[in-house]
Design a protein around this motif. Structure first.
Motif, PDB file in Angstrom:
ATOM      1  N   GLU A  52       0.811  -1.224   0.000  1.00  8.76           N
ATOM      2  CA  GLU A  52       0.000   0.000   0.000  1.00  8.76           C
ATOM      3  C   GLU A  52       0.840   1.268   0.000  1.00  8.76           C
ATOM      4  OE1 GLU A  52      -0.399  -2.489   2.108  1.00  8.76           O
ATOM      5  OE2 GLU A  52      -2.390  -3.310   1.689  1.00  8.76           O
ATOM      6  N   TRP A  53       2.120   1.142   0.355  1.00 13.33           N
ATOM      7  CA  TRP A  53       2.982   2.327   0.399  1.00 13.33           C
ATOM      8  C   TRP A  53       3.517   2.707  -0.980  1.00 13.33           C
ATOM      9  CZ3 TRP A  53       6.543   1.654   5.333  1.00 13.33           C
ATOM     10  CH2 TRP A  53       5.715   1.564   6.468  1.00 13.33           C
ATOM     11  N   PHE A  54       3.349   1.844  -1.968  1.00 16.18           N
ATOM     12  CA  PHE A  54       3.775   2.127  -3.338  1.00 16.18           C
ATOM     13  C   PHE A  54       2.599   2.783  -4.053  1.00 16.18           C
ATOM     14  CE2 PHE A  54       6.787  -0.885  -1.884  1.00 16.18           C
ATOM     15  CZ  PHE A  54       7.923  -0.802  -2.664  1.00 16.18           C
ATOM     16  N   ILE A  55       2.635   4.103  -4.182  1.00 18.71           N
ATOM     17  CA  ILE A  55       1.500   4.876  -4.701  1.00 18.71           C
ATOM     18  C   ILE A  55       1.817   5.371  -6.114  1.00 18.71           C
ATOM     19  CG2 ILE A  55       0.031   6.887  -4.310  1.00 18.71           C
ATOM     20  CD1 ILE A  55       0.934   6.693  -1.317  1.00 18.71           C
ATOM     21  N   ARG A  56       1.032   4.905  -7.073  1.00 19.87           N
ATOM     22  CA  ARG A  56       1.229   5.319  -8.464  1.00 19.87           C
ATOM     23  C   ARG A  56       0.443   6.601  -8.732  1.00 19.87           C
ATOM     24  NH1 ARG A  56       5.094   3.496 -11.569  1.00 19.87           N
ATOM     25  NH2 ARG A  56       3.795   3.292 -13.434  1.00 19.87           N
TER      26      ARG A  56
END
Length: 208
Positions: free
Chosen positions: A35-39
């Motif tokens: 969830e910390w990888f935000i595109r």
């Protein structure tokens, strides 16, 4: 979440000195939540950003611990999704993992040999931390325990954020997928926000 709270992947790699390969290897090992990888769309196309206040302490912790532990051992300590450690009530108090104030209030009817699941211990620990911060009363702690009991399992396997607000003196607790973007009407006071993954990490180290 505002732009000021996000850090781009390029900035992150430059600031921390880690490599692209390390970052995604740690992601595969669940050391860094998906969830910390935000595109996000930018003028150069799609780029990846991270919640700055979460990712920087996590990488610092991984870097400082990786020389002494394998990635699998690190995952066991840091990932909130691969741990189960029940413990007896009397042992929790003996080791001061949960304060006597909390146990006497919310576990008063349970005998000393009662064995609590990790999820139950986490709920007590979360109440303890907010009480210690001075943000919450014991009566409000009861409402928090009920919220965690009713909705905590909905976030199994996902990063979760606890939000504590008051409106005209009335306390309200909410659980949201992390990182969360939340807005409140005027007159609402955000009393406390906490990533439950942080509490899980702290608790795992105490129980180990």
């Amino acid at each position: 979440m505002s732009e000021k709270e996000l850090i781009s992947k390029k900035e992150l790699l430059e600031m921390t000195g880690i490599s692209y390969g390390q970052l995604y290897r740690w992601k595969r090992k669940q050391l860094i939540p998906e969830e910390w990888f935000i595109r996000k769309s930018t003028f150069t196309g799609q780029e990846t950003f991270f919640p700055k206040e979460l990712i920087l302490p996590r990488i610092d912790k991984i870097v400082n611990m990786k020389d002494d532990l394998s990635l699998d051992e690190l995952a066991d300590k840091l990932s909130p999704f691969v741990f189960d450690h029940p413990m007896r009530k009397d042992e929790l108090m003996k080791r001061n993992i949960v304060s006597r104030v909390v146990m006497n209030r919310f576990g008063e009817k349970d005998p000393d040999n009662t064995v609590y699941s990790f999820e139950q211990i986490l709920a007590f620990y979360t109440v303890d931390q907010l009480l210690l911060s001075g943000a919450m009363s014991l009566d409000e702690g009861e409402l928090l325990l009920q919220t965690l009991k009713e909705h905590g399992e909905k976030f199994e396997g996902r990063a979760c954020e606890l939000v504590f607000i008051r409106k005209m003196g009335v306390p309200v607790f909410a659980l949201a997928a992390s990182p969360a973007e939340m807005y409140f009407e005027s007159g609402t006071k955000v009393v406390a926000k906490a990533a439950l993954t942080d509490y899980i990490e702290q608790l795992k180290l105490k129980l180990a």
